[in-house]
Design an enzyme around this catalytic site. Structure first.
Site, PDB file in Angstrom:
ATOM      1  N   HIS A   5      75.575 -18.713   7.180  1.00 51.05           N
ATOM      2  CA  HIS A   5      75.123 -19.329   8.431  1.00 51.05           C
ATOM      3  C   HIS A   5      76.305 -19.463   9.397  1.00 51.05           C
ATOM      4  CE1 HIS A   5      71.835 -20.604   5.676  1.00 51.05           C
ATOM      5  NE2 HIS A   5      71.091 -20.406   6.770  1.00 51.05           N
ATOM      6  N   TRP A  36      78.471 -17.175  12.904  1.00 50.52           N
ATOM      7  CA  TRP A  36      78.196 -16.489  14.171  1.00 50.52           C
ATOM      8  C   TRP A  36      77.513 -15.155  13.964  1.00 50.52           C
ATOM      9  CZ3 TRP A  36      77.240 -16.456  19.028  1.00 50.52           C
ATOM     10  CH2 TRP A  36      77.458 -15.326  19.823  1.00 50.52           C
ATOM     11  N   HIS A  74      75.263 -14.405  11.762  1.00 48.27           N
ATOM     12  CA  HIS A  74      73.827 -14.681  11.587  1.00 48.27           C
ATOM     13  C   HIS A  74      73.193 -15.041  12.922  1.00 48.27           C
ATOM     14  CE1 HIS A  74      70.075 -16.277  10.124  1.00 48.27           C
ATOM     15  NE2 HIS A  74      70.387 -17.505  10.572  1.00 48.27           N
ATOM     16  N   HIS A 124      70.632 -21.824  17.072  1.00 45.74           N
ATOM     17  CA  HIS A 124      69.738 -22.452  16.098  1.00 45.74           C
ATOM     18  C   HIS A 124      70.459 -22.892  14.822  1.00 45.74           C
ATOM     19  CE1 HIS A 124      69.886 -18.597  13.989  1.00 45.74           C
ATOM     20  NE2 HIS A 124      69.261 -19.183  12.967  1.00 45.74           N
ATOM     21  N   GLN A 164      64.673 -12.476  -5.119  1.00 45.32           N
ATOM     22  CA  GLN A 164      64.499 -11.839  -3.821  1.00 45.32           C
ATOM     23  C   GLN A 164      63.073 -11.298  -3.655  1.00 45.32           C
ATOM     24  OE1 GLN A 164      67.160 -13.053  -1.902  1.00 45.32           O
ATOM     25  NE2 GLN A 164      66.978 -11.021  -0.944  1.00 45.32           N
TER      26      GLN A 164
END
Length: 927
Positions: free
Chosen positions: A652, A654, A656, A693, A857
């Site tokens: 999480h 930049w 992303h 976000h 996954q």
């Protein structure tokens, strides 16, 4: 006359009897109520007997009473009896014991019983005892009329009229009893407390005067003692009322002190020993609720006074004062009854006890009403005081001292205090009285100016005010009420501690001094009502102190936050050199940057190009032109957002954020359909939200933040990270040089910020799980108009989630790399939970499940990702590459999982010695 018959009675008398039977009845007055009583005609009063004017009792006017009484008494005599001459009945010595006279009269009439007896005819010497007399009515009346104390009546015996002087009353009840034959004194004699008119004047005054004319409780009690003293010709009396303290204990409070009454000599002959003695009697009556009648107190050793006491206690009568619920409200004592004829000492009879009890019952009823009236009046004043203090507390004040001064000035008129002082102790740990010191003193004084008063604050040093009572209150930690002080100028002081509701620590002391009476203006003592008002003031003072302390702490923290924001703004803002470099750079096209493709990946992309790619998205969407965004402000804002992400977070970060914004940009640019659905403000809000976000993400989830009780959880409660992301986004947008929304009007600016907030909060997976069913239902419909704001809000929310999860749609090499970064971040959180909370992490955060990553996954795609991209592709065909890439990556993960299983199976076989020997033998045989 035959009993029960109206023969021989004139029509005038019959009409009077009918009036007596139909007369109104007085209710609610205890013994005063009787169905046999009716007011005597005033027209018959004031006649003359033997030339002497006197009021007379007409038994014909009370025919019901007379007939019923004599019929009951005649039940002991059957038929006519021979006339036997007997001496005239002897009159009792006491003016209040008239039973024998009336009982003598009952044996000179013969009548059939009309009703059952309801009188107590026991053998008590004070009860109504029948005499053995057979005198007929005329002879009996003649004997009475010729008695030495009564003038001879000139009227005919047939009129059934009786006339008695005050020393020979006939009533067996009380001279003031309305339903008994009333014995009234001649004009020349001294008027007793009762017995004139249609009832007891004192009682009629109580029952008919109303609460407004009764005066205070003390005046009411004084009038009751005075009236009772006149009624029984007592030498002394006293009255005390029951008071309940804060602990629920009942005790007697003296209202009318032990004093001499009318017939006694001037001055009070009662000393302290008498007061203590009668206090013990009254406490006994209060405890038992029963009267005490000492007919000869000299036989009791407690009343054997020595030490040259000037008064000899002969007879004592003490009765309780009760309300209608028979609860004891007080106790009254009458001492040494005197005979009205010769002044000799007389005993209190049982009838006197009943009469006094009846008087006190009426007094109790009135007292309770007066006390309720006074209590309601005081509560109304108290409520008004509390309202005014609350209004003072709710206003803004320039200083804390001004606030407390206004509150003290509010309470002083209600308590009539001359001084009000608030002591605020300094920082100290000692609780010893001689070691206590006060840091501040707020002193208020009241100066009377005629009928008004002026309250002002006087500046006084701590040394000028006597803090001794405040120190005692601070040490005792309870309200102290000192009626008198050693100083001549101080008559009454009351101190109350001010507590801190959290710590129960005394943080101040409120003191009232010198209460002035409303009527006389003289100094008076503070009562329980004043204590309650001061305790209320203490509560508000405590609130004011806590408010001042909280305000001070808030101001300090506000200053600290401002400093922190200044530091944050400095470090989060890009350097002027970086801003200028981005501003001067030539921004590559979207095609060359490949940001129009869904399979865009920023891996290997230089950091400068990531900022330029962001600027290109705003340029190609025409946001810079439509909203007149300053280009330099846009460059500074992009660089500031990039600096807001933490580089030590594996996933999480930049990268992303850029990937999420690029996915939203690609969906908006893939077709004109989405740009036609959304307004320009909505598109601007979506692009700003995707870039911000996850700003300042800490590498942990919301559940971990809430479980570890971090400040973020205390600040927001739910969706802690998402709320933090929005607030930091708002901070950067308002930072100098980064205000890209400055050209918007106030209304549009507010609307865009609200859109940004909802879009960022939508990235919480819990929000997605709650709303996706509605979105899937909408996707299955055909021809959605998207004109509803609710539907567009749902679409924006789902597109934000689709952009946030777009890593699952990247090409297989990038997808495997991103999955490893996510696993690294999740496993690090699982290690923290295992170490800090001593719990086993969930499967996706448990490092022990690292070999099951491919299977997890596949589950993640099946449960979260694929249904969302399938629904988006149904609505917008141009977004179908997202669904296809997600489906392909699922196949790759499934194949990868199968290969991992085969490798794990082979490794387990190689680790087995028997399996290895068999493989070697097979190889040799083949060779």
């Amino acid at each position: 006359m035959e009993p029960g018959s109206n023969r021989g009675v004139s029509p005038e008398k019959s009409s009077r009897r009918a009036e007596a039977r139909n007369s109104p009845i007085v209710h609610g007055t205890g013994w005063l109520f009787s169905p046999m009583w009716s007011p005597r005609s005033k027209a018959r009063c004031g006649e003359f007997v033997g030339g002497v004017p006197s009021d007379q009792v007409w038994l014909d006017d009370h025919s019901d009473f007379t007939r019923e009484y004599f019929s009951r008494r005649s039940s002991t005599v059957s038929g006519s009896q021979p006339e036997i001459q007997t001496p005239s009945p002897r009159f009792p010595r006491s003016s209040s014991d008239h039973s024998s006279l009336l009982m003598a009269a009952s044996h000179h009439r013969t009548s059939a019983p009309l009703a059952g007896s309801h009188q107590d005819t026991s053998c008590s010497p004070d009860r109504l005892n029948p005499l053995a007399s057979t005198l007929n009515a005329p002879e009996w009346m003649d004997n009475i009329c010729h008695s030495p104390c009564s003038p001879r009546s000139p009227r005919s015996p047939r009129s059934s009229r009786f006339s008695f002087t005050a020393c020979r009353p006939l009533s067996p009840i009380c001279p003031c009893s309305p339903y008994a034959p009333q014995v009234l004194q001649p004009v020349a004699a001294k008027a007793a407390g009762c017995g004139r008119g249609e009832g007891c004047p004192w009682m009629m005054g109580l029952l008919g005067g109303g609460l407004s004319g009764m005066g205070s409780v003390a005046e009411l009690c004084q009038g009751a003692v005075t009236h009772s003293g006149e009624l029984f010709a007592a030498e002394g009396g006293c009255l005390s009322l029951v008071r309940t303290d804060c602990g629920g204990r009942s005790n007697l409070e003296e209202v009318v002190a032990l004093t001499a009454l009318g017939n006694s000599s001037d001055g009070s002959p009662y000393g302290h020993a008498h007061q203590e003695l009668f206090r013990g009697v009254m406490e006994c009556v209060m405890a038992t609720g029963s009267p005490i009648n000492l007919r000869d107190a000299s036989e009791d050793p407690k009343f054997n006074m020595h030490n040259n006491q000037s008064l000899k206690i002969g007879t004592v009568l003490s009765v309780p004062i009760k309300n209608h619920r028979r609860e004891v409200l007080g106790v009254v004592v009458m001492i040494n009854k005197r005979n009205t004829c010769d002044g000799s000492l007389s005993v209190f009879t049982n009838m006197d006890e009943k009469v006094l009890s009846s008087h006190m019952d009426v007094l109790g009823m009135v007292l309770e009403n007066v006390q309720l009236h006074e209590s309601s009046r005081q509560e109304a004043k108290r409520s008004q005081a509390l309202i005014e203090m609350a209004q003072v507390l709710s206003r803004e004040h320039h200083s804390f001292e001004a606030l407390l001064s206004k509150m003290a000035a509010t309470i002083m008129p209600f308590t009539h205090a001359q001084y009000c002082t608030i002591f605020i102790p300094g920082d100290q740990t000692s609780v010893k009285e001689d070691e206590i010191s006060f840091s501040r003193v707020i002193h208020m004084e009241c100066e009377e100016l005629g009928s008004a008063c002026q309250i002002y604050r006087r500046e006084r040093d701590v040394s000028d005010v006597d803090p001794s009572f405040a120190c005692r209150t601070l040490t005792a930690m309870e309200t102290l009420n000192m009626a008198k002080s050693s100083e001549e100028s101080i008559r009454s002081i009351i101190c109350c501690p001010v507590r801190n509701e959290r710590s129960e620590k005394v943080i101040a002391v409120c003191q009232l001094m010198n209460k002035r009476s409303r009527d006389s203006g003289e100094l008076d003592a503070f009562n329980r009502y004043d204590e309650r008002l001061l305790e209320d003031l203490a509560v508000y003072c405590g609130l004011a102190l806590q408010y001042a302390q909280a305000l001070q702490i808030t101001e300090v923290r506000r200053a600290s936050i401002q400093v922190t924001q200044e530091v944050l703004a400095y470090h989060i803002t890009a350097t002027e050199q970086d801003i200028q470099a981005l501003q001067d750079a030539t921004i590559p096209s979207a095609e060359s940057l490949k940001i129009l493709e869904f399979h865009f990946s920023d891996f290997g992309l230089p950091e400068d190009l990531t900022a330029q790619a962001t600027v290109r998205m705003f340029l190609d969407l025409d946001l810079v032109k439509d909203f007149k965004i300053d280009y330099k402000s846009l460059c500074q804002w992009v660089l500031s957002v990039r600096r807001g992400y933490r580089s030590n977070v594996p996933y999480h970060n930049w990268s992303h954020a850029l990937s999420t914004a690029q996915s939203m940009f690609a969906m908006l640019m893939a077709t004109d359909q989405l740009q036609n659905i959304f307004t320009r403000q909505e598109i601007l809000a979506l692009m700003i939200a995707t870039l911000n976000h996850d700003i300042d993400h800490r590498g942990v989830s919301n559940s971990y933040i809430e479980r570890s009780q971090q400040p973020l959880a205390q600040l927001y409660g739910h969706s802690s990270l998402e709320n933090h992301h929005y607030n930091l986004c708002l901070f950067i947008l308002s930072n100098d040089g980064s205000q890209i929304l400055n050209s918007l009007s106030a209304e549009d600016h507010k609307a865009v910020l609200q859109l940004i907030k909802r879009a960022i909060l939508a990235t919480d997976l819990n929000v997605y799980m709650q709303r996706r069913k509605e979105f899937f239902t909408l996707a299955n419909k055909s021809g959605v108009s998207w004109k509803s704001e609710k539907q567009r809000d749902l679409l924006r929310s789902m597109l934000m989630t689709a952009s946030d999860l777009s890593a699952i749609t990247k090409p297989w090499p990038e997808q495997r790399r991103i999955a490893n970064l996510v696993a690294m971040e999740f496993f690090a959180q699982g290690d923290k939970e295992r170490e800090e909370f001593k719990i086993k992490p969930i499967d996706i955060m448990n490092r022990e499940n690292s070999t099951r990553l491919p299977f997890m996954q596949v589950e993640y795609i099946d449960e979260i990702c694929y249904p969302l991209y399938k629904a988006v592709s149904k609505l917008f065909d141009t977004c179908s590459p997202l669904m296809d890439a997600c489906k392909k990556n699922r196949e790759n993960w499934l194949q990868y999982a199968e290969e991992a299983d085969e490798q794990q199976h082979e490794s387990s076989d190689n680790s087995n010695p028997e399996t290895q020997e068999n493989k070697e033998e097979d190889t040799q045989s083949e060779g």
